[in-house]
Design a protein around this motif. Sequence first.
Motif, PDB file in Angstrom:
ATOM      1  N   GLY A  83       0.809  -1.205   0.000  1.00  0.00           N
ATOM      2  CA  GLY A  83       0.000   0.000   0.000  1.00  0.00           C
ATOM      3  C   GLY A  83       0.847   1.262   0.000  1.00  0.00           C
ATOM      4  O   GLY A  83       2.077   1.212   0.087  1.00  0.00           O
ATOM      5  N   PRO A  84       0.211   2.432  -0.093  1.00  0.00           N
ATOM      6  CA  PRO A  84       0.926   3.694  -0.323  1.00  0.00           C
ATOM      7  C   PRO A  84       1.662   4.280   0.873  1.00  0.00           C
ATOM      8  O   PRO A  84       2.488   5.176   0.702  1.00  0.00           O
ATOM      9  CB  PRO A  84      -0.203   4.637  -0.769  1.00  0.00           C
ATOM     10  CG  PRO A  84      -1.423   4.111  -0.076  1.00  0.00           C
ATOM     11  CD  PRO A  84      -1.254   2.612  -0.075  1.00  0.00           C
ATOM     12  N   LYS A  85       1.369   3.813   2.068  1.00  0.00           N
ATOM     13  CA  LYS A  85       1.998   4.418   3.242  1.00  0.00           C
ATOM     14  C   LYS A  85       3.366   3.789   3.488  1.00  0.00           C
ATOM     15  O   LYS A  85       3.594   3.034   4.433  1.00  0.00           O
ATOM     16  CB  LYS A  85       1.092   4.290   4.461  1.00  0.00           C
ATOM     17  CG  LYS A  85      -0.158   5.155   4.338  1.00  0.00           C
ATOM     18  CD  LYS A  85      -0.958   5.172   5.612  1.00  0.00           C
ATOM     19  CE  LYS A  85      -2.128   6.144   5.511  1.00  0.00           C
ATOM     20  NZ  LYS A  85      -2.914   6.190   6.763  1.00  0.00           N
ATOM     21  N   PHE A 135       5.240  10.192   2.435  1.00  0.00           N
ATOM     22  CA  PHE A 135       4.541   9.156   1.668  1.00  0.00           C
ATOM     23  C   PHE A 135       4.170   9.693   0.284  1.00  0.00           C
ATOM     24  O   PHE A 135       3.994   8.929  -0.662  1.00  0.00           O
ATOM     25  CB  PHE A 135       3.272   8.698   2.385  1.00  0.00           C
ATOM     26  CG  PHE A 135       3.518   7.949   3.672  1.00  0.00           C
ATOM     27  CD1 PHE A 135       4.650   7.163   3.835  1.00  0.00           C
ATOM     28  CD2 PHE A 135       2.616   8.036   4.718  1.00  0.00           C
ATOM     29  CE1 PHE A 135       4.884   6.469   5.010  1.00  0.00           C
ATOM     30  CE2 PHE A 135       2.826   7.333   5.904  1.00  0.00           C
ATOM     31  CZ  PHE A 135       3.973   6.558   6.054  1.00  0.00           C
ATOM     32  N   ASP A 136       4.070  11.023   0.186  1.00  0.00           N
ATOM     33  CA  ASP A 136       3.649  11.656  -1.071  1.00  0.00           C
ATOM     34  C   ASP A 136       4.729  12.511  -1.720  1.00  0.00           C
ATOM     35  O   ASP A 136       4.799  12.596  -2.947  1.00  0.00           O
ATOM     36  CB  ASP A 136       2.414  12.545  -0.827  1.00  0.00           C
ATOM     37  CG  ASP A 136       1.220  11.751  -0.312  1.00  0.00           C
ATOM     38  OD1 ASP A 136       0.914  10.701  -0.903  1.00  0.00           O
ATOM     39  OD2 ASP A 136       0.617  12.177   0.691  1.00  0.00           O
ATOM     40  N   ILE A 137       5.590  13.158  -0.903  1.00  0.00           N
ATOM     41  CA  ILE A 137       6.625  14.042  -1.455  1.00  0.00           C
ATOM     42  C   ILE A 137       7.933  13.853  -0.691  1.00  0.00           C
ATOM     43  O   ILE A 137       7.920  13.561   0.499  1.00  0.00           O
ATOM     44  CB  ILE A 137       6.207  15.528  -1.374  1.00  0.00           C
ATOM     45  CG1 ILE A 137       5.918  15.937   0.076  1.00  0.00           C
ATOM     46  CG2 ILE A 137       5.000  15.817  -2.273  1.00  0.00           C
ATOM     47  CD1 ILE A 137       5.705  17.428   0.275  1.00  0.00           C
ATOM     48  N   MET A 159       7.019   1.984   7.038  1.00  0.00           N
ATOM     49  CA  MET A 159       5.686   1.751   6.511  1.00  0.00           C
ATOM     50  C   MET A 159       4.657   1.753   7.633  1.00  0.00           C
ATOM     51  O   MET A 159       4.951   1.343   8.756  1.00  0.00           O
ATOM     52  CB  MET A 159       5.621   0.410   5.768  1.00  0.00           C
ATOM     53  CG  MET A 159       6.560   0.310   4.579  1.00  0.00           C
ATOM     54  SD  MET A 159       6.301  -1.187   3.581  1.00  0.00           S
ATOM     55  CE  MET A 159       7.009  -2.429   4.659  1.00  0.00           C
ATOM     56  N   TYR A 160       3.445   2.195   7.326  1.00  0.00           N
ATOM     57  CA  TYR A 160       2.289   2.046   8.204  1.00  0.00           C
ATOM     58  C   TYR A 160       1.450   0.916   7.617  1.00  0.00           C
ATOM     59  O   TYR A 160       0.943   1.035   6.492  1.00  0.00           O
ATOM     60  CB  TYR A 160       1.431   3.315   8.236  1.00  0.00           C
ATOM     61  CG  TYR A 160       2.058   4.555   8.824  1.00  0.00           C
ATOM     62  CD1 TYR A 160       3.360   4.576   9.330  1.00  0.00           C
ATOM     63  CD2 TYR A 160       1.333   5.744   8.866  1.00  0.00           C
ATOM     64  CE1 TYR A 160       3.905   5.727   9.857  1.00  0.00           C
ATOM     65  CE2 TYR A 160       1.868   6.902   9.408  1.00  0.00           C
ATOM     66  CZ  TYR A 160       3.149   6.892   9.891  1.00  0.00           C
ATOM     67  OH  TYR A 160       3.699   8.046  10.415  1.00  0.00           O
ATOM     68  N   LEU A 161       1.286  -0.158   8.369  1.00  0.00           N
ATOM     69  CA  LEU A 161       0.617  -1.347   7.838  1.00  0.00           C
ATOM     70  C   LEU A 161      -0.479  -1.851   8.767  1.00  0.00           C
ATOM     71  O   LEU A 161      -0.496  -1.550   9.955  1.00  0.00           O
ATOM     72  CB  LEU A 161       1.644  -2.472   7.635  1.00  0.00           C
ATOM     73  CG  LEU A 161       2.818  -2.193   6.702  1.00  0.00           C
ATOM     74  CD1 LEU A 161       3.718  -3.415   6.624  1.00  0.00           C
ATOM     75  CD2 LEU A 161       2.339  -1.786   5.324  1.00  0.00           C
ATOM     76  N   LYS A 162      -1.350  -2.652   8.207  1.00  0.00           N
ATOM     77  CA  LYS A 162      -2.379  -3.327   9.004  1.00  0.00           C
ATOM     78  C   LYS A 162      -1.714  -4.477   9.770  1.00  0.00           C
ATOM     79  O   LYS A 162      -0.707  -5.036   9.314  1.00  0.00           O
ATOM     80  CB  LYS A 162      -3.487  -3.852   8.097  1.00  0.00           C
ATOM     81  CG  LYS A 162      -4.278  -2.758   7.393  1.00  0.00           C
ATOM     82  CD  LYS A 162      -5.424  -3.332   6.611  1.00  0.00           C
ATOM     83  CE  LYS A 162      -6.185  -2.219   5.868  1.00  0.00           C
ATOM     84  NZ  LYS A 162      -6.701  -1.202   6.796  1.00  0.00           N
ATOM     85  N   PRO A 163      -2.274  -4.854  10.927  1.00  0.00           N
ATOM     86  CA  PRO A 163      -1.663  -5.915  11.736  1.00  0.00           C
ATOM     87  C   PRO A 163      -1.434  -7.215  10.983  1.00  0.00           C
ATOM     88  O   PRO A 163      -0.429  -7.892  11.215  1.00  0.00           O
ATOM     89  CB  PRO A 163      -2.677  -6.099  12.873  1.00  0.00           C
ATOM     90  CG  PRO A 163      -3.324  -4.767  13.012  1.00  0.00           C
ATOM     91  CD  PRO A 163      -3.427  -4.225  11.615  1.00  0.00           C
ATOM     92  N   GLU A 164      -2.346  -7.566  10.060  1.00  0.00           N
ATOM     93  CA  GLU A 164      -2.154  -8.830   9.340  1.00  0.00           C
ATOM     94  C   GLU A 164      -0.909  -8.795   8.455  1.00  0.00           C
ATOM     95  O   GLU A 164      -0.258  -9.821   8.241  1.00  0.00           O
ATOM     96  CB  GLU A 164      -3.388  -9.180   8.506  1.00  0.00           C
ATOM     97  CG  GLU A 164      -3.831  -8.134   7.501  1.00  0.00           C
ATOM     98  CD  GLU A 164      -4.934  -7.243   8.032  1.00  0.00           C
ATOM     99  OE1 GLU A 164      -5.783  -6.818   7.216  1.00  0.00           O
ATOM    100  OE2 GLU A 164      -4.957  -6.973   9.251  1.00  0.00           O
ATOM    101  N   HIS A 165      -0.558  -7.596   7.948  1.00  0.00           N
ATOM    102  CA  HIS A 165       0.672  -7.480   7.162  1.00  0.00           C
ATOM    103  C   HIS A 165       1.892  -7.655   8.072  1.00  0.00           C
ATOM    104  O   HIS A 165       2.885  -8.289   7.679  1.00  0.00           O
ATOM    105  CB  HIS A 165       0.748  -6.125   6.466  1.00  0.00           C
ATOM    106  CG  HIS A 165      -0.077  -6.037   5.229  1.00  0.00           C
ATOM    107  ND1 HIS A 165      -0.797  -4.921   4.863  1.00  0.00           N
ATOM    108  CD2 HIS A 165      -0.307  -6.948   4.247  1.00  0.00           C
ATOM    109  CE1 HIS A 165      -1.424  -5.131   3.730  1.00  0.00           C
ATOM    110  NE2 HIS A 165      -1.154  -6.360   3.340  1.00  0.00           N
TER     111      HIS A 165
END
Length: 204
Positions: free
Chosen positions: A10-12, A43-45, A122-128
């Motif tokens: 993902g993007p984060k 994350f964007d610039i 990265m900022y991820l969901k726990p399952e990742h």
Amino acid sequence: MIQELKRIFGPKCTAVKVNGEVNEFINLPTKKMKFCEAVFHSFDIPVRINTDNLVCPGARRCMGFDKDENTLAGTIAENNDIPVKYIYKALAQIPVLKNITHINLGITELMEKDTPPDLYIMYLKPEHITGIIHSQAKFEVMPMLPPYSLLSVCGNVFSRCYSGNTISISFGCPESRIHGGIEPGEVVIGIPFKFARQLISLYN
């Protein structure tokens, strides 16, 4: 690799280089920023952080810009209603970096060709996170998950990952969840360059 990581997770995701020069324009913030805030923007610039624009006392301590731990410990204890002895114990286990002049966040894919990042945040969901921990077990790699809800992105993730060349995970601190854009259900992880390449190979 940054685009591959974003495709998978993902993007984060941001690529980070310490003291490196880049072959593209990179934003030097005119306003003072917290480290976690800079990570979120990157994350964007692309963003460059240095001693002039980094404002957070905890982050400045982790980068080696400020050395007064007594004032920092007292401030954290007072703001969070946590015993100062606990703060000192936590700080003793959070690395302080040396010889940092600046940190480039948001290294682009083009920049990566000339300036390989030191690590990715990265900022991820726990399952990742679970998947990453499980996948790294195949290589006998043990990610670090410190038990402190203090200096999360700057200390327990960035400085620990960079200084120890180890995968580092944090659930965030109150400041980073306010200023760093960490949403409910997201966990922060720092992955050294060499482990990122290894991780991508498992998903391809």
